[in-house]
Design a protein around this motif. Sequence first.
Motif, PDB file in Angstrom:
ATOM      1  N   HIS A  11       2.685   2.756  -4.811  1.00 20.12           N
ATOM      2  CA  HIS A  11       3.845   1.885  -4.609  1.00 20.12           C
ATOM      3  C   HIS A  11       3.742   0.780  -5.660  1.00 20.12           C
ATOM      4  O   HIS A  11       2.921  -0.128  -5.523  1.00 20.12           O
ATOM      5  CB  HIS A  11       3.845   1.273  -3.203  1.00 20.12           C
ATOM      6  N   PRO A  12       4.535   0.867  -6.726  1.00 14.59           N
ATOM      7  CA  PRO A  12       4.385  -0.093  -7.821  1.00 14.59           C
ATOM      8  C   PRO A  12       4.760  -1.530  -7.475  1.00 14.59           C
ATOM      9  O   PRO A  12       4.331  -2.451  -8.167  1.00 14.59           O
ATOM     10  CB  PRO A  12       5.305   0.461  -8.913  1.00 14.59           C
ATOM     11  N   ARG A  13       5.510  -1.725  -6.392  1.00 11.63           N
ATOM     12  CA  ARG A  13       5.966  -3.078  -6.071  1.00 11.63           C
ATOM     13  C   ARG A  13       5.532  -3.558  -4.689  1.00 11.63           C
ATOM     14  O   ARG A  13       6.123  -4.513  -4.164  1.00 11.63           O
ATOM     15  CB  ARG A  13       7.495  -3.136  -6.182  1.00 11.63           C
ATOM     16  N   ALA A  14       4.497  -2.947  -4.091  1.00  8.62           N
ATOM     17  CA  ALA A  14       4.116  -3.389  -2.745  1.00  8.62           C
ATOM     18  C   ALA A  14       2.687  -3.000  -2.391  1.00  8.62           C
ATOM     19  O   ALA A  14       2.179  -1.973  -2.816  1.00  8.62           O
ATOM     20  CB  ALA A  14       5.064  -2.800  -1.706  1.00  8.62           C
ATOM     21  N   THR A  15       2.088  -3.835  -1.568  1.00 11.64           N
ATOM     22  CA  THR A  15       0.837  -3.519  -0.890  1.00 11.64           C
ATOM     23  C   THR A  15       1.211  -2.851   0.427  1.00 11.64           C
ATOM     24  O   THR A  15       2.228  -3.185   1.032  1.00 11.64           O
ATOM     25  CB  THR A  15       0.040  -4.815  -0.636  1.00 11.64           C
ATOM     26  N   GLY A  28      -7.813   6.627   1.495  1.00  9.26           N
ATOM     27  CA  GLY A  28      -8.516   6.011   0.386  1.00  9.26           C
ATOM     28  C   GLY A  28      -7.583   5.605  -0.734  1.00  9.26           C
ATOM     29  O   GLY A  28      -6.413   5.983  -0.759  1.00  9.26           O
ATOM     30  N   PHE A  29      -8.130   4.805  -1.639  1.00  7.72           N
ATOM     31  CA  PHE A  29      -7.423   4.439  -2.862  1.00  7.72           C
ATOM     32  C   PHE A  29      -8.429   4.413  -4.002  1.00  7.72           C
ATOM     33  O   PHE A  29      -9.638   4.331  -3.791  1.00  7.72           O
ATOM     34  CB  PHE A  29      -6.677   3.102  -2.736  1.00  7.72           C
ATOM     35  N   VAL A  30      -7.902   4.503  -5.220  1.00  8.07           N
ATOM     36  CA  VAL A  30      -8.740   4.548  -6.411  1.00  8.07           C
ATOM     37  C   VAL A  30      -8.387   3.368  -7.302  1.00  8.07           C
ATOM     38  O   VAL A  30      -7.215   3.160  -7.632  1.00  8.07           O
ATOM     39  CB  VAL A  30      -8.519   5.864  -7.199  1.00  8.07           C
ATOM     40  N   THR A  31      -9.414   2.595  -7.668  1.00  3.01           N
ATOM     41  CA  THR A  31      -9.190   1.557  -8.670  1.00  3.01           C
ATOM     42  C   THR A  31      -9.112   2.256 -10.020  1.00  3.01           C
ATOM     43  O   THR A  31      -9.579   3.384 -10.176  1.00  3.01           O
ATOM     44  CB  THR A  31     -10.334   0.529  -8.692  1.00  3.01           C
ATOM     45  N   SER A  32      -8.522   1.613 -10.990  1.00  2.00           N
ATOM     46  CA  SER A  32      -8.405   2.281 -12.286  1.00  2.00           C
ATOM     47  C   SER A  32      -8.649   1.321 -13.430  1.00  2.00           C
ATOM     48  O   SER A  32      -8.397   0.121 -13.327  1.00  2.00           O
ATOM     49  CB  SER A  32      -7.025   2.921 -12.433  1.00  2.00           C
ATOM     50  N   ASN A  33      -9.155   1.902 -14.502  1.00  2.00           N
ATOM     51  CA  ASN A  33      -9.324   1.185 -15.765  1.00  2.00           C
ATOM     52  C   ASN A  33     -10.101  -0.119 -15.617  1.00  2.00           C
ATOM     53  O   ASN A  33      -9.697  -1.155 -16.132  1.00  2.00           O
ATOM     54  CB  ASN A  33      -7.960   0.932 -16.410  1.00  2.00           C
ATOM     55  N   GLN A  34     -11.219  -0.048 -14.903  1.00  2.81           N
ATOM     56  CA  GLN A  34     -12.074  -1.216 -14.751  1.00  2.81           C
ATOM     57  C   GLN A  34     -12.765  -1.535 -16.072  1.00  2.81           C
ATOM     58  O   GLN A  34     -12.789  -0.721 -16.991  1.00  2.81           O
ATOM     59  CB  GLN A  34     -13.115  -0.954 -13.655  1.00  2.81           C
ATOM     60  N   LEU A  58      -1.969   0.838  -6.680  1.00  2.00           N
ATOM     61  CA  LEU A  58      -3.100   1.755  -6.802  1.00  2.00           C
ATOM     62  C   LEU A  58      -2.787   3.095  -6.138  1.00  2.00           C
ATOM     63  O   LEU A  58      -2.109   3.158  -5.112  1.00  2.00           O
ATOM     64  CB  LEU A  58      -4.358   1.153  -6.184  1.00  2.00           C
ATOM     65  N   ILE A  59      -3.296   4.164  -6.734  1.00  2.00           N
ATOM     66  CA  ILE A  59      -3.112   5.501  -6.170  1.00  2.00           C
ATOM     67  C   ILE A  59      -3.872   5.575  -4.853  1.00  2.00           C
ATOM     68  O   ILE A  59      -5.039   5.198  -4.778  1.00  2.00           O
ATOM     69  CB  ILE A  59      -3.609   6.575  -7.153  1.00  2.00           C
ATOM     70  N   HIS A  60      -3.188   6.079  -3.817  1.00  2.00           N
ATOM     71  CA  HIS A  60      -3.814   6.184  -2.503  1.00  2.00           C
ATOM     72  C   HIS A  60      -3.289   7.406  -1.755  1.00  2.00           C
ATOM     73  O   HIS A  60      -2.332   8.048  -2.195  1.00  2.00           O
ATOM     74  CB  HIS A  60      -3.599   4.904  -1.692  1.00  2.00           C
ATOM     75  N   PHE A  61      -3.939   7.724  -0.631  1.00  2.00           N
ATOM     76  CA  PHE A  61      -3.600   8.922   0.141  1.00  2.00           C
ATOM     77  C   PHE A  61      -4.001   8.729   1.593  1.00  2.00           C
ATOM     78  O   PHE A  61      -4.790   7.838   1.924  1.00  2.00           O
ATOM     79  CB  PHE A  61      -4.329  10.155  -0.428  1.00  2.00           C
ATOM     80  N   GLY A  83       9.077   1.053  -3.899  1.00  2.00           N
ATOM     81  CA  GLY A  83       8.962   2.168  -4.823  1.00  2.00           C
ATOM     82  C   GLY A  83       7.903   3.134  -4.324  1.00  2.00           C
ATOM     83  O   GLY A  83       7.016   2.759  -3.556  1.00  2.00           O
ATOM     84  N   ALA A  84       8.016   4.383  -4.721  1.00  2.00           N
ATOM     85  CA  ALA A  84       7.018   5.393  -4.368  1.00  2.00           C
ATOM     86  C   ALA A  84       6.982   6.433  -5.474  1.00  2.00           C
ATOM     87  O   ALA A  84       8.021   6.984  -5.840  1.00  2.00           O
ATOM     88  CB  ALA A  84       7.352   6.050  -3.042  1.00  2.00           C
ATOM     89  N   ILE A  85       5.799   6.667  -6.007  1.00  2.00           N
ATOM     90  CA  ILE A  85       5.609   7.675  -7.041  1.00  2.00           C
ATOM     91  C   ILE A  85       4.533   8.631  -6.544  1.00  2.00           C
ATOM     92  O   ILE A  85       3.374   8.240  -6.397  1.00  2.00           O
ATOM     93  CB  ILE A  85       5.173   7.042  -8.375  1.00  2.00           C
ATOM     94  N   THR A  86       4.924   9.869  -6.244  1.00  2.00           N
ATOM     95  CA  THR A  86       3.956  10.894  -5.856  1.00  2.00           C
ATOM     96  C   THR A  86       3.384  11.471  -7.148  1.00  2.00           C
ATOM     97  O   THR A  86       4.125  11.985  -7.989  1.00  2.00           O
ATOM     98  CB  THR A  86       4.623  11.984  -5.003  1.00  2.00           C
TER      99      THR A  86
END
Length: 127
Positions: A11-15, A28-34, A58-61, A83-86
């Motif tokens: 969700h690019p615009r929400a927690t 879970g969720f994945v952090t990215s580009n640390q 963040l990508i989550h499931f 927003g939602a991007i699968t």
Amino acid sequence: MPLGQNPPHTHPRATEILTVLEGTLYVGFVTSNQADRSNKLFAKVLNKGDVFVFPQGLIHFQFNPAHDKPAVALAALSSQNPGAITIANAVFGSKPPISDDVLAKAFQVQKGTIDWLQAQFWENNHY
């Protein structure tokens, strides 16, 4: 639904905050580009009454690991327009498709694998 899932998405615009009302969910969720170039998975098995927060963007499931019991959860988002991007739909189901060369290099697989993935009906194949 037993063995049901909400596939990796963002969700690019929400927690998002999720509360399990019934059953069990693996989430879970994945952090990215640390800074250390890592992508860390934060995951947990949730039971009735447990709460989990998915940070914005963040990508989550969510996945119900039970073979015989449904799970029910309530999710709330911090925006009326989250927003939602699968991920699979966006990457392998875009119209026109992303080039096989680009995806094969990105995923480090052969082009035939990409062709097979793009041929799947992702919007109807994630449950």
